[in-house]
Every structure is written in C-alpha cells, then in structure tokens.
Motif scaffolding. Structure first.
Motif, PDB file in Angstrom:
ATOM      1  N   ALA A 111      -4.730   8.593  -2.732  1.00 12.32           N
ATOM      2  CA  ALA A 111      -5.287   7.230  -2.682  1.00 12.32           C
ATOM      3  C   ALA A 111      -4.226   6.196  -2.316  1.00 12.32           C
ATOM      4  O   ALA A 111      -3.101   6.231  -2.818  1.00 12.32           O
ATOM      5  N   VAL A 112      -4.604   5.266  -1.455  1.00  9.13           N
ATOM      6  CA  VAL A 112      -3.765   4.100  -1.170  1.00  9.13           C
ATOM      7  C   VAL A 112      -4.347   2.978  -2.013  1.00  9.13           C
ATOM      8  O   VAL A 112      -5.356   2.373  -1.666  1.00  9.13           O
ATOM      9  N   ALA A 113      -3.720   2.741  -3.167  1.00  7.85           N
ATOM     10  CA  ALA A 113      -4.337   1.876  -4.182  1.00  7.85           C
ATOM     11  C   ALA A 113      -3.431   0.705  -4.522  1.00  7.85           C
ATOM     12  O   ALA A 113      -2.205   0.855  -4.550  1.00  7.85           O
ATOM     13  N   PRO A 114      -4.025  -0.447  -4.830  1.00 13.25           N
ATOM     14  CA  PRO A 114      -3.202  -1.578  -5.258  1.00 13.25           C
ATOM     15  C   PRO A 114      -2.586  -1.294  -6.633  1.00 13.25           C
ATOM     16  O   PRO A 114      -3.256  -0.712  -7.499  1.00 13.25           O
ATOM     17  N   ASP A 115      -1.332  -1.691  -6.816  1.00  8.80           N
ATOM     18  CA  ASP A 115      -0.729  -1.556  -8.149  1.00  8.80           C
ATOM     19  C   ASP A 115      -1.021  -2.827  -8.940  1.00  8.80           C
ATOM     20  O   ASP A 115      -1.768  -3.698  -8.489  1.00  8.80           O
ATOM     21  N   VAL A 116      -0.420  -2.938 -10.118  1.00 12.68           N
ATOM     22  CA  VAL A 116      -0.732  -4.057 -10.997  1.00 12.68           C
ATOM     23  C   VAL A 116      -0.379  -5.399 -10.342  1.00 12.68           C
ATOM     24  O   VAL A 116      -1.001  -6.419 -10.614  1.00 12.68           O
ATOM     25  N   ALA A 117       0.604  -5.376  -9.414  1.00 12.92           N
ATOM     26  CA  ALA A 117       0.980  -6.612  -8.731  1.00 12.92           C
ATOM     27  C   ALA A 117       0.137  -6.839  -7.478  1.00 12.92           C
ATOM     28  O   ALA A 117       0.346  -7.800  -6.744  1.00 12.92           O
ATOM     29  N   GLY A 118      -0.801  -5.920  -7.208  1.00 13.69           N
ATOM     30  CA  GLY A 118      -1.697  -6.097  -6.063  1.00 13.69           C
ATOM     31  C   GLY A 118      -1.177  -5.494  -4.771  1.00 13.69           C
ATOM     32  O   GLY A 118      -1.819  -5.596  -3.730  1.00 13.69           O
TER      33      GLY A 118
END
Ligand SMILES: Cc1cc2nc3c(=O)[nH]c(=O)nc-3n(C[C@H](O)[C@H](O)[C@H](O)COP(=O)(O)OP(=O)(O)OC[C@H]3O[C@@H](n4cnc5c(N)ncnc54)[C@H](O)[C@@H]3O)c2cc1C
Length: 535
Positions: A401-408
C-alpha cells in the motif's frame, strides 16, 4: 475466605501492597503468590495486569506508561492500562488481568482473568475477502472478529502455511535460537475457532472490482462484498547472467528461509548481494552459524541512505569485527561457477567467491493480479487516509500500500508493525469507520549484536542531531528536515524512542534545540502529551 501473604497461588485473593504505596502513573511489579503482577494506579483506580508483552515476552515494566497506555519497550506494542486491552500491535492479544479490591487501605488481587478472543454472534450475510495471509492480512482478519463482524472472512494466501513471523526468518529462526514451532502467529485451531476461512496454497490471479469477484489459481471464483489487498512484495533478482543458477537464493517466504538454512548447513561461505536490512541481518546470522560472509553492494556504507554515515559506520565496523568482508561501491555483473563454488563478478573487475549467493535487493509490490483494474500505481496500491483504494469497497494495507502516514505524507514502507497496524485500521474502515490512519511508522532490526529501532520516515534530511554516543552504540538520533523532526533512531535508548514515537503520533515533535538538549526529558514530554485513553 481471604488469606494474607505472598506464598499462595492466584486462585485466591492475595494482598500485594498498601494502597498508598502506589502513586498515580508509577507502575510496579508485585508478587501475588507465584505470579508476578504489573500494578498501576490509573485515573485514581488500581489496575493489575500481566507483566509480559504477548509478542516476544518482554517485561512491560521496562517500557513506559504514557497516560493510560502501557508501551512495550521491544517493539512498541501498546495496551490500555485500564483493562489490558491491546491497543496497537505487534502484540495480537490482550494482557491477562486481575480483579483488584482495596480493603482497609490494602491492595488485594484476585484470580487471573485470561484474555479471551471475542466470538461475534448473530447473522451477517456479508463476505469479506482478504488477499494475502501476512502481517496485514492476519491483523485485519483478527480485527474484524474483535470488532464484532459476524459475516464470512476469507483469508486467501499463496503460501502453503498459516500466517507466521516473517521478521524471524533472517534472525533467530535461522540461527536456531527460535524454534520452528514458535513461528506461526497463531496455533493450528485458531482460524477455525474464529471462523476465519484460511485458504492456503492458492493465489488470487485476477480481481474484477466491478463484479466484486476474485479468481484463484485453482480456478475458483470468490464473490465478496468488501476486500482487503495485503499481498506484500516479491523479492527482486538482478537482471545479470547467472542470477538463476543453482545456489542463488532470495529471502521472503518461510520456504525461502528453509532453503537458505539448508544452504547454510551445506556450505562454508556466502556472498550477500545488497547491504540493506535483510542482507545485513543475514550477514550477522550466517556469520553466527560459522560461515564466511562477503557482502557486495553499490553504496559506500551499509544502510547509510536510511541511517546516515555515522550510524552506518558503526554498523560496518561491528560487522567487520565479526569477520564480515565488505566489497562496497561495486555492482555484480555476473554469477559464474558451479553449485557450491559460485563466483560473483563485479563491475570493477573483482571476483567474490561463495558457496551460495543471496540477493537482498528489496521487493516489488505484489500487484500482478491487479492488471487492468486501475487499482495499482507505479509502486503499489494508492490508498486514502482510511486505507481505501479508488474502489469504495476495496482497501489495501501493508508493504503493497502507498498510504499516508500520520503527517499526511504518502509512501510505501516495508515494516512488520506498520503492516499489522494498517491491517487493523483497514478492517475497521471496512466496518464503516472513517477515522484517518494516525500511527507513526516504526521498524526494528537486529544485526552485529545491536538492536536498532526507528520511528517515522526520513527519506532525506538536512541534519542528524544526536543524544548519547553513536560510536559506543548508545544513542538517540533525530533526523531533521526544514527544522522538523522526520524520524528518530536508537540503539540502547529505546524508552526515549518510545516517547518520540508518541510525540510523532500526536504531532508534538521536539524542536531541533530541544532534541539536542539532553536535559530535556522526552519521557516527561510524552507523558504530558494528550490524549489519554478513555477510562
Ligand atoms: C527476512 C525478513 C526479515 C524482516 N525483518 C523485519 C524487521 O526486523 N522489522 C520490520 O519492521 N520488518 C521486517 N521485515 C519486513 C516485514 O516482514 C514486512 O514489512 C511485512 O511482512 C509486510 O506484511 P504484509 O502483510 O504487507 O506482507 P507479507 O507479510 O509479505 O504477506 C503477504 C502475503 O500475501 C501472499 N500473496 C502475495 N500475492 C498473493 C496473491 N496474489 N494471492 C494470494 N496471496 C498472495 C504472500 O505469499 C504472503 O503470504 C522483514 C522481512 C523479511 C522478508
């Protein structure tokens, strides 16, 4: 009948300490008969829990208590201090807990209540398909049940075995310190008991998002209401002559691990192509098994791109002290020779011999089955903050998955704990949650006798700020870009890193000056940071 003292078993109530001995937020381990208990006052009330993290049995008292979250110091699993509930993997289970009563100013602890996996009741006609039985897939399946989903869960995995502890393949399993029976994540009856239909040895070969069906390598077609794609990655092999020769190995699956263990037992030397995490963990483990280890890699130092030159130099020197031979700044151009006597020919004309060769060159996301669906991009499956793909009923998690982290910031990372946490999050989203994924990235590695842990993601940085002594292998490093902390790494200061993890998660990262100031107590900062778990 109540009995006093510490020599009784925990089928009875036992007095363990005075009530006023226990300050809010200052946990301690006490004896209740033969059993140890993690005792903590949280929100005014005394709670009694098991002392060990169910993941690798680390003592939780060596970790941290932030607000009402107990954090394991090993791999940062989190538990709710109120009731021992697992809040975040890598642990899969809740902690045992003990009922507590205060009698005449003394704390009494009752018989242990072992964690029970919930069994959702009722009828739900829906079918949820999970493609891939690795870290993310297993965590998702378990979370669906934990959250009360009573419909069918189909967990399809290409491998012939039930989900297992993949990170161990290059570590204790290879050296023999971990027993093979420790490797499955769950016992043989777990999936059947939870009505998780585990379909092993079959691959999803095609997905039809419009019809919501998946075709298996066996020819069957499975219809689903919602699906999670958690297929991980496939290890890269270099496009050089001889790369397919007998004795040229890869390491991703348990089957790969067994082939590698057989080669290690039969040969006296190995060439490791690639000085990434897998290559360098193998350098340690194979060296420990007595093999002569030679490493070939294009960079100047192992892992410098991730950890910077100073930490990379420390790792290199420790590996060299253990006898590892580095051939750096070169690439392999050909593998020649005969089985058991291979030669890796290098771009600078050099030749490195070895009884076998392992390519540790990273992975390609496993998205072949998505051809023509429009769900996969150039480097994995893009998802939004709930981990949903472009299709409203299809989600993705883990290495694929290419997913946003907590910082977006969107990225594809290859970390065990992240895959589990994303699997959990995606499962909740499949059940209707719209909460954004809000965990900090985390990975660990162990090599050359050094346990290294890393939080966040810094693809580039302007400056690395250090606390402690890198060369003595006791440090905390902060990776800063544009004045903001992007990542932190440690050897030997793991509880401080757990504090940084919480601060990253809550968006309260220390400034460069604060990080550089050893006097600034990161634990206190993490403890002060909201929010607490609801009591
Ligand atoms: C040797 C090794 C050591 C590691 N050590 C660490 C470590 O120390 N720390 C760390 O943070 N991370 C480590 N990692 C990385 C970590 O294991 C991965 O990040 C994690 O396993 C990713 O989980 P996942 O569920 O996304 O994919 P995986 O765990 O790879 O699971 C994917 C599953 O899907 C199956 N599959 C693939 N395609 C299909 C298909 N079409 N149909 C059906 N099934 C399919 C695969 O066979 C596999 O079983 C290590 C990895 C390896 C290989």
């Amino acid at each position: 009948m109540f009995r006093m003292g510490t020599d009784m078993d925990t089928t009875e109530w036992i007095r363990v300490c005075r009530d006023d001995d226990l300050a809010e937020g200052e946990p301690r381990v006490v004896k209740a008969g033969e059993q140890e208990v993690y005792l903590v006052r949280v929100d005014g009330a005394v709670r009694a829990l098991g002392t060990e993290c169910p993941h690798y049995h680390e003592q939780l008292i060596k970790g941290a208590l932030f607000g009402s979250e107990v954090v394991c110091p090993s791999h940062f699993a989190r538990f709710d201090a109120h009731d021992g509930r697992m809040v975040s993997p890598p642990a899969l289970d809740d902690l045992p807990r003990f009922p507590v009563e205060i009698r005449n100013g003394e704390v009494w602890v009752g018989p242990v209540v072992k964690p029970r996996f919930p069994k959702p009741a009722g009828d739900d006609p829906r079918v949820f398909l999970i493609v891939g039985g690795g870290a993310a897939g297993e965590a998702a399946a378990e979370t669906l049940r934990r959250e009360g989903f009573a419909g069918r869960i189909l967990l399809v995995t290409a491998e012939d075995e039930r989900p297992y502890d993949r990170p161990n393949l290059s570590k204790d399993l290879l050296t023999g310190k971990a027993k093979p029976e420790w490797i499955p994540l769950r016992g043989p009856k777990f999936h059947a008991n939870q009505r998780i239909e585990l379909i092993t040895g079959r691959r999803v070969t095609a997905l039809d998002p419009a019809a919501k069906t998946a075709t298996l390598s066996s020819g069957e077609t499975l219809a689903f209401h919602k699906a999670l794609l958690a297929t991980g990655g496939e290890p890269r092999k270099p496009a050089i002559p001889g790369a397919d020769a007998e004795g040229c190995l890869l390491l991703r699956s348990h089957a790969d691990g067994r082939a590698l263990a057989r080669a290690a037992a039969a040969r006296k030397s190995v060439v490791l192509v690639g000085a990434g995490f897998i290559g360098m963990e193998l350098a340690s483990s194979l060296g420990e098994l007595g093999l002569r280890v030679r490493v070939v890699a294009p960079g100047r130092l192992p892992l410098a791109r991730v950890l910077g030159d100073r930490i990379a130099s420390l790792l290199r020197s420790r590996h060299e002290a253990n006898g590892v031979e580095f051939h750096l700044g070169v690439t392999p151009v050909r593998v020649a020779g005969t089985p058991g006597e291979l030669r890796v020919e290098l771009s600078d004309g050099g030749v490195v011999p070895g009884g076998f060769v392992v390519f540790g060159l990273g992975i390609e996301p496993a998205v072949g089955f998505l051809a023509g669906t429009g769900l996969a991009g150039s480097d994995g499956i893009p998802v939004d903050t709930t981990l949903r793909t472009r299709h409203p009923d299809i989600y993705a998690a883990g290495d694929v998955a290419v997913a946003p982290d907590v910082a977006g910031e969107a990225s594809r990372v290859e970390h065990w704990v992240v895959a589990q946490r994303q699997g959990r999050h995606a499962a909740r989203a499949m059940l209707g949650s719209s909460a954004p994924y809000a965990e900090a990235h985390f990975f660990w590695t162990r090599q050359a006798g050094l346990p290294l842990k890393y939080v966040g993601a810094a693809r580039t940085w302007d400056e690395i700020v250090y606390r402690g002594d890198v060369e003595a292998a006791t440090f905390l490093a902060g990776f800063y870009r544009g004045g903001a902390l992007k990542a932190a790494a440690t050897i030997g200061r793991r509880v401080e890193l757990a504090a940084v993890e919480r601060l990253v998660r809550l968006g309260r990262t220390p400034s460069r000056a604060e990080f550089a100031d050893e006097e600034l107590d990161l634990l206190a900062a993490a403890m002060a940071a909201a929010p607490r778990l609801p009591g």
